[in-house]
Design an enzyme around this catalytic site. Structure first.
Site, PDB file in Angstrom:
ATOM      1  N   ASP A  95       0.789  -1.252   0.000  1.00 14.14           N
ATOM      2  CA  ASP A  95       0.000   0.000   0.000  1.00 14.14           C
ATOM      3  C   ASP A  95       0.814   1.292   0.000  1.00 14.14           C
ATOM      4  O   ASP A  95       0.443   2.263   0.690  1.00 14.14           O
ATOM      5  CB  ASP A  95      -0.965   0.005   1.199  1.00 14.14           C
ATOM      6  CG  ASP A  95      -1.947  -1.144   1.184  1.00 14.14           C
ATOM      7  OD1 ASP A  95      -1.955  -1.921   0.212  1.00 14.14           O
ATOM      8  OD2 ASP A  95      -2.712  -1.290   2.168  1.00 14.14           O
ATOM      9  N   CYS A 148      -1.909  -2.503   7.880  1.00 17.99           N
ATOM     10  CA  CYS A 148      -1.893  -3.427   6.739  1.00 17.99           C
ATOM     11  C   CYS A 148      -0.661  -4.326   6.698  1.00 17.99           C
ATOM     12  O   CYS A 148      -0.748  -5.470   6.249  1.00 17.99           O
ATOM     13  CB  CYS A 148      -2.064  -2.648   5.446  1.00 17.99           C
ATOM     14  SG  CYS A 148      -3.734  -1.958   5.326  1.00 17.99           S
ATOM     15  N   GLN A 154       8.814 -13.564  21.340  1.00 19.89           N
ATOM     16  CA  GLN A 154       8.524 -14.981  21.615  1.00 19.89           C
ATOM     17  C   GLN A 154       9.210 -15.881  20.578  1.00 19.89           C
ATOM     18  O   GLN A 154       8.610 -16.836  20.066  1.00 19.89           O
ATOM     19  CB  GLN A 154       7.010 -15.236  21.625  1.00 19.89           C
ATOM     20  CG  GLN A 154       6.236 -14.348  22.602  1.00 19.89           C
ATOM     21  CD  GLN A 154       4.755 -14.656  22.576  1.00 19.89           C
ATOM     22  OE1 GLN A 154       4.329 -15.745  22.955  1.00 19.89           O
ATOM     23  NE2 GLN A 154       3.975 -13.688  22.146  1.00 19.89           N
ATOM     24  N   GLU A 187      -4.584  -0.776  -1.354  1.00 20.34           N
ATOM     25  CA  GLU A 187      -5.876  -0.855  -0.662  1.00 20.34           C
ATOM     26  C   GLU A 187      -6.854   0.069  -1.388  1.00 20.34           C
ATOM     27  O   GLU A 187      -6.513   1.207  -1.707  1.00 20.34           O
ATOM     28  CB  GLU A 187      -5.742  -0.413   0.806  1.00 20.34           C
ATOM     29  CG  GLU A 187      -7.073  -0.499   1.559  1.00 20.34           C
ATOM     30  CD  GLU A 187      -6.967  -0.135   3.040  1.00 20.34           C
ATOM     31  OE1 GLU A 187      -5.843   0.003   3.548  1.00 20.34           O
ATOM     32  OE2 GLU A 187      -8.034   0.025   3.678  1.00 20.34           O
ATOM     33  N   VAL A 200       3.228   0.289   4.197  1.00 18.34           N
ATOM     34  CA  VAL A 200       2.526   1.022   5.265  1.00 18.34           C
ATOM     35  C   VAL A 200       1.108   0.483   5.463  1.00 18.34           C
ATOM     36  O   VAL A 200       0.522  -0.064   4.546  1.00 18.34           O
ATOM     37  CB  VAL A 200       2.465   2.527   4.918  1.00 18.34           C
ATOM     38  CG1 VAL A 200       3.857   3.113   4.848  1.00 18.34           C
ATOM     39  CG2 VAL A 200       1.702   2.810   3.616  1.00 18.34           C
ATOM     40  N   THR A 201       0.588   0.682   6.690  1.00 15.80           N
ATOM     41  CA  THR A 201       1.292   1.122   7.885  1.00 15.80           C
ATOM     42  C   THR A 201       1.689  -0.098   8.697  1.00 15.80           C
ATOM     43  O   THR A 201       1.056  -1.149   8.587  1.00 15.80           O
ATOM     44  CB  THR A 201       0.427   2.068   8.753  1.00 15.80           C
ATOM     45  OG1 THR A 201      -0.747   1.354   9.197  1.00 15.80           O
ATOM     46  CG2 THR A 201       0.006   3.295   7.981  1.00 15.80           C
ATOM     47  N   LYS A 214      -6.654  -4.800  -3.035  1.00 14.11           N
ATOM     48  CA  LYS A 214      -7.225  -5.440  -1.841  1.00 14.11           C
ATOM     49  C   LYS A 214      -8.240  -4.510  -1.170  1.00 14.11           C
ATOM     50  O   LYS A 214      -7.957  -3.323  -0.982  1.00 14.11           O
ATOM     51  CB  LYS A 214      -6.100  -5.829  -0.865  1.00 14.11           C
ATOM     52  CG  LYS A 214      -5.338  -4.677  -0.250  1.00 14.11           C
ATOM     53  CD  LYS A 214      -4.055  -5.190   0.375  1.00 14.11           C
ATOM     54  CE  LYS A 214      -3.602  -4.616   1.679  1.00 14.11           C
ATOM     55  NZ  LYS A 214      -4.137  -3.442   2.239  1.00 14.11           N
TER      56      LYS A 214
HETATM   57  N1  TIU Z   1      -2.539   0.326   4.370  1.00 13.96           N
HETATM   58  C1  TIU Z   1      -2.986   0.578   5.601  1.00 13.96           C
HETATM   59  O1  TIU Z   1      -2.280   0.407   6.579  1.00 13.96           O
HETATM   60  N2  TIU Z   1      -4.280   1.090   5.728  1.00 13.96           N
HETATM   61  C2  TIU Z   1      -4.681   1.920   6.737  1.00 13.96           C
HETATM   62  O2  TIU Z   1      -5.826   2.351   6.775  1.00 13.96           O
HETATM   63  N3  TIU Z   1      -3.753   2.247   7.672  1.00 13.96           N
HETATM   64  C3  TIU Z   1      -3.879   3.139   8.698  1.00 13.96           C
HETATM   65  O3  TIU Z   1      -2.958   3.215   9.508  1.00 13.96           O
HETATM   66  N4  TIU Z   1      -4.960   3.911   8.771  1.00 13.96           N
END
Ligand code: TIU
Length: 223
Positions: free
Chosen positions: A24, A163, A203, A72, A158-159, A130
């Site tokens: 993303d 995701c 762990q 996304e 990210v993030t 996705k």
């Molecule tokens: N790609 C992803 O992490 N989608 C999000 O909405 N992340 C947020 O941190 N909001």
């Protein structure tokens, strides 16, 4: 935070079975006016992952190993957008499907949905669209990996705690070994970034491995 690794059991890197999965890295998350900003976030926190991803992508491509990217987003009619996901935002903000400065927020085909130009996909690289946070949910990712003979994933993007971590958890349950280079992922919340990486590697590597991309660059240059 220093990189956390699951040593003494190092990531069992197998160049014949390992793909780079970039999650993303889209304008909607990394540039002002997109979905991330609409949620009230400071996008500058994510931009520090751009250059490490650019370096890793260049080395990965030079080694001839498979690269997959995810985006996304939702169909223009929002048929794949659950009402619960649509509702969740803080106050009177732009929501998924609303028109923002980069087109309709998180909608496929809009300018904001595109990968950032610094990390655009090359011809021949798989791009997975996705609708969820995890990259396996409602996508052809697993079929693409099976076709490529991939059993290991280096997951960046990210993030970290949304995701990337969702995807690592999904991959872990499907039997993939995952390595997350700590500098190639980022969060709007630095403390969440640190905690998410710790959760993956704690762990004895309960979900996978975490290390700085320099180690991976060295490994790739030695191939
Ligand atoms: N790609 C992803 O992490 N989608 C999000 O909405 N992340 C947020 O941190 N909001």
């Amino acid at each position: 935070m220093p990189a956390v690794t699951a040593d003494p059991y190092p990531f069992p890197f197998d160049p014949k079975a390992c793909a780079l999965l970039v999650i993303d890295m889209q304008r909607d998350f990394l540039e002002p006016g997109g979905f991330g900003a609409a949620l009230g976030n400071d996008v500058s926190h994510l931009r520090r992952a751009i250059e490490p991803n650019r370096r890793l992508l260049a080395a990965w491509r030079a080694a001839g190993l498979p690269v997959l990217h995810t985006r996304e987003g939702h169909a223009p009619d929002l048929a794949d957008l659950p009402a619960a996901k649509h509702r969740r935002a803080q106050g009177d903000v732009l929501r998924i499907g609303d028109v923002g400065p980069m087109g309709r927020i998180l909608v496929q085909g809009e300018p904001g949905h595109a990968l950032i130009p610094e990390l655009a996909a090359l011809p021949g690289e798989t791009v997975i669209d996705k609708p969820g946070k995890g990259a396996f949910h409602a996508t052809g990712l697993q079929a693409s990996l099976e076709q490529l003979g991939v059993r290991q994933l280096v997951v960046t993007g990210v993030t970290t705690e949304i995701c990337v971590q969702s995807t690592v958890r999904e991959a872990n349950d499907r039997g993939y070994d995952c390595l997350v280079p700590s500098d190639c992922t980022a969060s709007y919340f630095p403390e969440f970034h640190a905690a998410a990486l710790q959760m993956i590697a704690a762990q004895g590597g309960i979900l996978g491995w975490v290390s700085h991309s320099d180690h991976l660059l060295k490994t790739l240059s030695d191939l």
